[in-house]
Design an enzyme around this catalytic site. Sequence first.
Site, PDB file in Angstrom:
ATOM      1  CE1 TYR A   1      -3.845   2.347   0.963  1.00 51.31           C
ATOM      2  CE2 TYR A   1      -2.368   3.241   2.558  1.00 51.31           C
ATOM      3  CZ  TYR A   1      -3.573   3.235   1.635  1.00 51.31           C
ATOM      4  OH  TYR A   1      -4.467   4.382   1.944  1.00 51.31           O
TER       5      TYR A   1
ATOM      6  CE  LYS B   1      -3.712   5.070  -1.537  1.00 52.33           C
ATOM      7  NZ  LYS B   1      -4.724   5.349  -2.586  1.00 52.33           N
TER       8      LYS B   1
END
Length: 284
Positions: free
Chosen positions: A167, A171
């Site tokens: 993640y 990002k």
Amino acid sequence: MGMLDGKVVLVTGGSRGQGRAHALTSAREGADIVIVDVAENLPTVTYPMARTDDMTATVEAVEALGRRIVAMEADVRDQAQLDAAVARGIADLGQIDVLIANAGIWTQAPFYELTDDQWEEMIDVNLSGVWRSAKAVAPHMIERNSGSIVMISSVNGLEPGPNFAHYTAAKHGVVGLMKTVALELAPHGIRCNSIHPGAVRSGMTENQMAFDMYAGGPGGTIDDLIKAGKHYGALKGSTFMAPETIANAALFLNSELASSITGITLPVEAGHLLMAGVNVSPVD
């Protein structure tokens, strides 16, 4: 007069949570809306994702505001589906002025325990899906020499996060993508910026996986989530934010108030990034 009068806003992952907030906030400010959502669970995601009835609820809420809306089930991992949604939006509503690339997922595991499937699905949705979404709207915006793109990243696009390296990597990747898109599209009068939400209440955080994480073990509850949120921000009274807080930031970036702003990373996190933090699990 609304801040987005006469505009058409496309929101990915628009069925609930932050996506619904983006759709409704834009509609309240005069925009017509296009939403896309996969509306099904993905194999590596352990919490329930949006369903068709969530999409229907967003459609009804936008229409109740007197705005037009086009809703399509589409997967940001599939360029053809995104292209079709853009074409449908243009055909039905006349143009696409704004993209809010919001669709995303969140799962957890130490980086050395992540499976190939977990890594690949995360990158494909949270990073490649943002690229595909921007790619879908870019030719139309270039033709019109106008447009605004907001990419939803995370505070974990600016700092690390334990047990979700995939993640965090995705990002962080959104930041590099955003800056390059902003640079390439600037000569066409198109702006691109990223928003970096902190702790936000949504389907992504209001689930057992998140409750257990914030409780420090199995059996967590919504109370553990709220309690943990009180330690997250620097601002008095801060805890997990309403999705509308992020939608208001996107509204600003997509409005004429931000007409000279492009290529920025905008944290919306109640001062979380101001704090040096502490080691909650020191090792001797």
